[in-house]
Design an enzyme around this catalytic site. Sequence first.
Site, PDB file in Angstrom:
ATOM      1  N   LYS A 138       6.424  -3.623  12.642  1.00  0.00           N
ATOM      2  CA  LYS A 138       5.243  -4.350  13.062  1.00  0.00           C
ATOM      3  C   LYS A 138       5.135  -5.652  12.248  1.00  0.00           C
ATOM      4  O   LYS A 138       5.689  -5.707  11.169  1.00  0.00           O
ATOM      5  CB  LYS A 138       3.980  -3.489  12.875  1.00  0.00           C
ATOM      6  CG  LYS A 138       3.786  -3.032  11.411  1.00  0.00           C
ATOM      7  CD  LYS A 138       2.500  -3.374  10.800  1.00  0.00           C
ATOM      8  CE  LYS A 138       2.348  -4.774  10.335  1.00  0.00           C
ATOM      9  NZ  LYS A 138       2.120  -5.007   8.927  1.00  0.00           N
ATOM     10  N   ASP A 167       5.006   2.076  12.574  1.00  0.00           N
ATOM     11  CA  ASP A 167       3.758   1.724  11.906  1.00  0.00           C
ATOM     12  C   ASP A 167       3.671   2.718  10.764  1.00  0.00           C
ATOM     13  O   ASP A 167       3.390   3.902  10.991  1.00  0.00           O
ATOM     14  CB  ASP A 167       2.565   1.884  12.857  1.00  0.00           C
ATOM     15  CG  ASP A 167       1.270   1.475  12.180  1.00  0.00           C
ATOM     16  OD1 ASP A 167       1.071   1.853  11.011  1.00  0.00           O
ATOM     17  OD2 ASP A 167       0.451   0.783  12.817  1.00  0.00           O
ATOM     18  N   HIS A 168       3.923   2.251   9.545  1.00  0.00           N
ATOM     19  CA  HIS A 168       4.135   3.233   8.475  1.00  0.00           C
ATOM     20  C   HIS A 168       2.874   4.052   8.181  1.00  0.00           C
ATOM     21  O   HIS A 168       2.959   5.108   7.572  1.00  0.00           O
ATOM     22  CB  HIS A 168       4.736   2.591   7.217  1.00  0.00           C
ATOM     23  CG  HIS A 168       3.760   1.834   6.372  1.00  0.00           C
ATOM     24  ND1 HIS A 168       3.399   0.538   6.641  1.00  0.00           N
ATOM     25  CD2 HIS A 168       3.084   2.181   5.258  1.00  0.00           C
ATOM     26  CE1 HIS A 168       2.540   0.133   5.737  1.00  0.00           C
ATOM     27  NE2 HIS A 168       2.315   1.102   4.872  1.00  0.00           N
ATOM     28  N   GLU A 206      -7.099  -3.453  -0.317  1.00  0.00           N
ATOM     29  CA  GLU A 206      -5.981  -3.592  -1.258  1.00  0.00           C
ATOM     30  C   GLU A 206      -6.397  -4.501  -2.398  1.00  0.00           C
ATOM     31  O   GLU A 206      -7.234  -5.388  -2.204  1.00  0.00           O
ATOM     32  CB  GLU A 206      -4.792  -4.249  -0.564  1.00  0.00           C
ATOM     33  CG  GLU A 206      -4.253  -3.482   0.607  1.00  0.00           C
ATOM     34  CD  GLU A 206      -3.068  -4.225   1.212  1.00  0.00           C
ATOM     35  OE1 GLU A 206      -1.963  -4.055   0.688  1.00  0.00           O
ATOM     36  OE2 GLU A 206      -3.265  -4.985   2.160  1.00  0.00           O
ATOM     37  N   ASP A 225      -1.854  -8.645  10.710  1.00  0.00           N
ATOM     38  CA  ASP A 225      -1.016  -7.906   9.756  1.00  0.00           C
ATOM     39  C   ASP A 225      -1.463  -6.446   9.629  1.00  0.00           C
ATOM     40  O   ASP A 225      -0.641  -5.554   9.455  1.00  0.00           O
ATOM     41  CB  ASP A 225      -1.105  -8.597   8.378  1.00  0.00           C
ATOM     42  CG  ASP A 225      -0.212  -7.951   7.327  1.00  0.00           C
ATOM     43  OD1 ASP A 225       0.977  -7.755   7.620  1.00  0.00           O
ATOM     44  OD2 ASP A 225      -0.710  -7.637   6.230  1.00  0.00           O
ATOM     45  N   HIS A 230      -2.263  -0.949  11.907  1.00  0.00           N
ATOM     46  CA  HIS A 230      -2.614   0.217  11.092  1.00  0.00           C
ATOM     47  C   HIS A 230      -4.027   0.729  11.398  1.00  0.00           C
ATOM     48  O   HIS A 230      -4.236   1.922  11.605  1.00  0.00           O
ATOM     49  CB  HIS A 230      -2.551  -0.119   9.598  1.00  0.00           C
ATOM     50  CG  HIS A 230      -1.203  -0.602   9.143  1.00  0.00           C
ATOM     51  ND1 HIS A 230      -0.029  -0.162   9.675  1.00  0.00           N
ATOM     52  CD2 HIS A 230      -0.851  -1.497   8.173  1.00  0.00           C
ATOM     53  CE1 HIS A 230       0.988  -0.752   9.067  1.00  0.00           C
ATOM     54  NE2 HIS A 230       0.518  -1.575   8.157  1.00  0.00           N
ATOM     55  N   LYS A 330      -7.394  -8.100   1.412  1.00  0.00           N
ATOM     56  CA  LYS A 330      -6.567  -8.198   0.206  1.00  0.00           C
ATOM     57  C   LYS A 330      -7.445  -8.672  -0.941  1.00  0.00           C
ATOM     58  O   LYS A 330      -8.493  -9.256  -0.727  1.00  0.00           O
ATOM     59  CB  LYS A 330      -5.425  -9.180   0.438  1.00  0.00           C
ATOM     60  CG  LYS A 330      -4.460  -8.698   1.518  1.00  0.00           C
ATOM     61  CD  LYS A 330      -3.071  -9.203   1.286  1.00  0.00           C
ATOM     62  CE  LYS A 330      -2.094  -8.681   2.320  1.00  0.00           C
ATOM     63  NZ  LYS A 330      -1.596  -7.335   2.053  1.00  0.00           N
TER      64      LYS A 330
HETATM   65  C1  BG6 Z   1       1.902  -3.699   5.568  1.00  0.00           C
HETATM   66  C2  BG6 Z   1       1.288  -5.065   5.516  1.00  0.00           C
HETATM   67  O1  BG6 Z   1       2.136  -3.310   6.892  1.00  0.00           O
HETATM   68  O2  BG6 Z   1       1.027  -2.752   4.964  1.00  0.00           O
HETATM   69  C3  BG6 Z   1       0.979  -5.459   4.087  1.00  0.00           C
HETATM   70  O3  BG6 Z   1       2.172  -6.003   6.101  1.00  0.00           O
HETATM   71  C4  BG6 Z   1       0.155  -4.405   3.407  1.00  0.00           C
HETATM   72  O4  BG6 Z   1       0.324  -6.719   4.034  1.00  0.00           O
HETATM   73  C5  BG6 Z   1       0.760  -3.021   3.584  1.00  0.00           C
HETATM   74  O5  BG6 Z   1       0.083  -4.710   2.032  1.00  0.00           O
HETATM   75  C6  BG6 Z   1      -0.177  -1.934   3.082  1.00  0.00           C
HETATM   76  O6  BG6 Z   1       0.493  -0.706   3.125  1.00  0.00           O
HETATM   77  P1  BG6 Z   1       0.045   0.481   2.146  1.00  0.00           P
HETATM   78  O7  BG6 Z   1       0.892   1.621   2.580  1.00  0.00           O
HETATM   79  O8  BG6 Z   1       0.321  -0.001   0.752  1.00  0.00           O
HETATM   80  O9  BG6 Z   1      -1.412   0.682   2.386  1.00  0.00           O
END
Ligand code: BG6
Length: 474
Positions: A138, A167-168, A206, A225, A230, A330
């Site tokens: 993504k 989408d992790h 974050e 992003d 997410h 962020k």
């Molecule tokens: C990513 C974004 O997909 O997810 C980043 O591109 C973000 O900007 C990150 O920092 C956050 O992932 P996690 O797993 O640390 O919450």
Amino acid sequence: MLVFGGTGDLALHKLLPALYHLHRDRRLPADMRILALARKPLDADAYRTLAERHCRANVPRANLDASTWQAFAERIDYFAMDASQSADYGRLARHLGNACQRGRVYYLATAPGLFEDIAAHLANAGLAGSNTRIVLEKPIGHSLESALAINQAIGRVFQESQIFRIDHYLGKETVQNLMALRFANALFEPVWRSGHIDHVQISVCETLGVENRGGYYDKAGAMRDMLQNHLLQLLCLVAMEAPVRFDAEAVRNEKVKILEALKPIAGFDVKDRTVRGQYAAGKIGGQEVPAYYFEKNVDSDSDTETFVAVHAEIDNWRWAGVPFYLRTGKRMAKKSSEIVIQFKPVPHRLFQDGQANGLLISLQPEESISLQLMAKSPGKGMHLAPVELDLNLAHAFRQKRRWDAYERLLLDVIEGDSTLFMRRDEVEAAWRWVDPIIGGWHAYYQRPRPYPAGSWGPEQAHSLLEQQGHAWHR
Ligand code: BG6
């Protein structure tokens, strides 16, 4: 597995450490090889050294011993090529030789601008047979139009069943637990609806800034992003109906219905229902950090949002009128990703004090699920206080090691299970809802509001909820 963008942050910080852990746990097929592809003129040994340095920084020391690393490193090879040049794919095919006949995964850890070229060049070089799969990171495009173009181009070369849009967040253990909680327990289903739920909050905060990704981020912003993918995926899992089976088609059919039921936010509504923010200088963990527009590769007059909050609604029978507040940013006060299901108060109040029940699903930093109930405080009188029924997943299962989301998802790709990946229509439906919001910001010159780094976002994000008599969970 061929990793395009092999020298990039994603490959080095996430994919290789995840593959290393899978190797260490003997989850990878014994004969699986990893071929990193990028433009840098490195040889395999130089790449392995680079990979080792990053794995050492991202894998707990106790998990990385010399002999396991050595065995893992033997799986890794490197091939220098320019993914935008068709001629280089002929060289790649020759490099693969007989390995061309084997099952192959292409992982596109590159900018989405390259996806279409890579798919077309793979096809022209005869490298896109039915024994291949392709993984796309993504965001898929930066608008509905560009996502349609990417999906069409990839779809000309690969069948939908060969395409894995990652989408992790869907690989995070607690996110999957949300499905277990909802669909394996009879307790919640009767109250999981508008009559009982007051509102839902989905918040991904974050403390990190844009780090080395200013070039990409300044063109994307928090909406593209994070929220388009997410946060909307989390919203789908909270709101979807129970699928008939736990398989890729059934789960994704239900998720897409939610995306299609999202009430459009366009025109003047954009101003009333969304807040954009951009971090100014401030302090994170006692350290001074610069404003967003001073970050590397960010335009000094940038109007990209690093924070977004949205009051969404789902126009269907179950959820009509229930606010879904989404927020991500962020450089916020604390790293925390959580979903709050706020229930309605009891219909008739017997006691003086009392609060409505809340279910808190925490994804980060701790993975836990807790239900807030009211109980009587010991002693004289009926004084009530909130108590928590806590499910700490790490304790409950005495896990040895917490799996990273990428480990789970990479294994799913290798095994061909696309349940936790986004289908084409999901991505498009998400853009269809997001595009008019971004359009509204530009049409009405809604510039992001500054918020100090280390805070909870711009003041307007609090007013967004206060107008409805709500407040963000702390
Ligand atoms: C990513 C974004 O997909 O997810 C980043 O591109 C973000 O900007 C990150 O920092 C956050 O992932 P996690 O797993 O640390 O919450």
